[in-house]
Each structure stands twice: as C-alpha cells, then as structure tokens.
Design an enzyme around this catalytic site. Structure first.
Site, PDB file in Angstrom:
ATOM      1  N   CYS A   8       0.814  -1.207   0.000  1.00 62.42           N
ATOM      2  CA  CYS A   8       0.000   0.000   0.000  1.00 62.42           C
ATOM      3  C   CYS A   8       0.856   1.270   0.000  1.00 62.42           C
ATOM      4  O   CYS A   8       1.507   1.558  -0.989  1.00 62.42           O
ATOM      5  CB  CYS A   8      -0.997  -0.036   1.156  1.00 62.42           C
ATOM      6  SG  CYS A   8      -2.350   1.155   0.938  1.00 62.42           S
ATOM      7  N   HIS A  25      -3.813  -4.580   0.037  1.00 69.07           N
ATOM      8  CA  HIS A  25      -3.421  -5.073   1.362  1.00 69.07           C
ATOM      9  C   HIS A  25      -3.451  -6.598   1.352  1.00 69.07           C
ATOM     10  O   HIS A  25      -4.528  -7.195   1.328  1.00 69.07           O
ATOM     11  CB  HIS A  25      -4.383  -4.543   2.427  1.00 69.07           C
ATOM     12  CG  HIS A  25      -4.395  -3.055   2.552  1.00 69.07           C
ATOM     13  ND1 HIS A  25      -3.494  -2.368   3.339  1.00 69.07           N
ATOM     14  CD2 HIS A  25      -5.177  -2.114   1.963  1.00 69.07           C
ATOM     15  CE1 HIS A  25      -3.733  -1.076   3.248  1.00 69.07           C
ATOM     16  NE2 HIS A  25      -4.742  -0.892   2.417  1.00 69.07           N
ATOM     17  N   GLU A  47      -2.609  -8.810   3.706  1.00 69.07           N
ATOM     18  CA  GLU A  47      -2.699  -9.520   4.983  1.00 69.07           C
ATOM     19  C   GLU A  47      -4.105  -9.634   5.543  1.00 69.07           C
ATOM     20  O   GLU A  47      -4.352 -10.449   6.438  1.00 69.07           O
ATOM     21  CB  GLU A  47      -1.791  -8.841   6.024  1.00 69.07           C
ATOM     22  CG  GLU A  47      -2.348  -7.584   6.671  1.00 69.07           C
ATOM     23  CD  GLU A  47      -2.301  -6.333   5.804  1.00 69.07           C
ATOM     24  OE1 GLU A  47      -2.695  -5.275   6.305  1.00 69.07           O
ATOM     25  OE2 GLU A  47      -1.870  -6.412   4.635  1.00 69.07           O
TER      26      GLU A  47
END
Length: 246
Positions: free
Chosen positions: A103, A192, A194
C-alpha cells in the site's frame, strides 16, 4: 537450505489500534510463530535500531500517509518513516534482502526507483479483481495464484509511471500497477495482502473519517466487503515467507 532467521514487520501507522490489528493480521496470514515475526514501529523507533542481516525477510505495513503530500506539509514522523523506508529499499536491492512493500510503501519504493506516484489511480475502499501479467504468471511469488483474484484496496494515490527497472506482475481495472518486482526479491503491492474481510471492515471503521470514503457509507461498504471471497492475497504473503526461506 532452510533459513530459520525471523522476519521483521515494519509498521508505519501512527494509530496504536490499527498497528495492533495489523500485526495480528500479518502473523495469522504468514502463519509464522510469534518468535519468528519481530515487529518495529517506525513511527516510534528508527530502522537503525535493528540489524537487517538478522532477518530472512521484511514486510512493510500500510499507512494513512501519502508520499505525494508536499514535503513541507509532511509531519516529522512521516519524514523519518519515509527516510527509513528509502534506506531499506536501497539496502534490500544491494544485499538481495527479500522485502514486501504494501500500500503506502509501494509509493515510497516507486519514487526510489525513479517512477512516478500520483492521484490518478486511487481506488475506493472495496474488493477489486486483480489480473496477472505474463510476467506475473511466471513469477515465483504470484505465479501460483488463480487469476483474476480478489483483493481489498483503498488508497488515494498509486504508481502512475512504473519504474524502468521494475517488472509489472499484476493490475486492476482502476489501477494499472497493483504488484511489481524490483531486482530479484523486492516486491510491492498496492493492495493489502494480509487482511481478511473482517480485518478490512475493522480498519475501514477506524479510518472512516480519514477521507477514504464518505463516513455515512461505511455500512454499505462493509456489506460489499463482507460478501467478497478474498483468499489469494494471504496465500501470496505466505508464499513470500516461503521464498525468503521460511
């Protein structure tokens, strides 16, 4: 040979609740035991406090900072965070250290490599379809992913001109540069990798007044996000750990 050194997660968010949640998300996504995932908050500590040679790889979390903010308007904490992320990029490329920027971090890396970052390809907070390039289908990090796959995004800026030495691995309809590789083992993702959908909704709730979306639209956004199937990005993060020796 298996590299049993730990991994380092660098948080670059100044909000403690968001940092705590990000650490938990990365730990679950990578499936690393707690003792093999060390954590450093760059808003509080400097990169010089750790020896990067002690680590098998480094993951950089996201941030509400924007690299396109004019330098005089960047708070001191952002200035020193970016300076450390620049040093990390230079070290990683020189020493072949596996690093994954995510990001906000992709903007820092893009500028280090001579590319351009701007607001043209910002994406609303939402699940989006990610398509692999031919290079992405062949790359050891992304090549095992089904494509297109769904990822979660929400950013005000993005890479507008890919660095000349970078290899584009993935794109979305609204953002041409979603994943790229620099050198052999330095990667950057705009999305993102995760988060689960629940993680992402919690993060959107925390940042509802940060200008990513009208705050009154949070419930509608949460409904859309909750209905998405988002698994490939977390597999990619686990693959990064495997490739780095974990």
């Amino acid at each position: 040979m298996v590299d049993d050194r730990p991994f380092l997660l660098l948080s670059v968010r100044p909000e403690p609740a968001a940092v705590e949640a990000e650490v938990a998300s990365v730990r679950l996504a990578t499936e690393l035991p707690a003792e093999r995932l060390h954590h450093l908050r760059l808003d509080l500590d400097r990169l010089a406090t750790v020896d990067l040679d002690d680590y098998a790889g480094v993951v950089i979390g996201g941030s509400p900072f924007n690299v396109t903010t004019p330098e005089p308007q960047k708070p001191p904490v952002q200035q020193h965070v970016e300076a450390d992320l620049v040093r990390l990029a230079e070290h990683a490329l020189e020493r072949d250290l596996p690093v994954l920027y995510t990001c906000y971090g992709i903007g820092v890396l893009t500028r280090v490599l001579g590319g351009t970052v701007g607001p043209e390809f910002g994406e609303a907070v939402a699940p989006v379809a990610i398509t692999l390039t031919d290079a992405g289908r062949a790359d050891p990090l992304t090549g095992g992913l089904d494509a297109p796959f769904t990822a979660l995004v929400g950013h005000k800026e993005a890479t507008t001109v890919l660095p000349a030495e970078a290899v584009l691995l993935a794109s979305s309809a609204g953002c041409p540069v979603q994943v790229y590789r620099a050198g052999a083992r330095v990667y950057a993702t705009q999305f993102h990798p995760e988060v689960t959908t629940d993680d992402f909704i919690a993060r959107a709730t925390l940042y509802r007044d940060y200008g990513y979306f009208p705050s009154e639209e949070l419930d509608a956004i949460a409904t859309v996000v909750r209905g998405a199937s988002v698994t490939a990005p977390r597999r990619m993060l686990r693959r990064f750990v495997e490739l780095a020796g974990g």
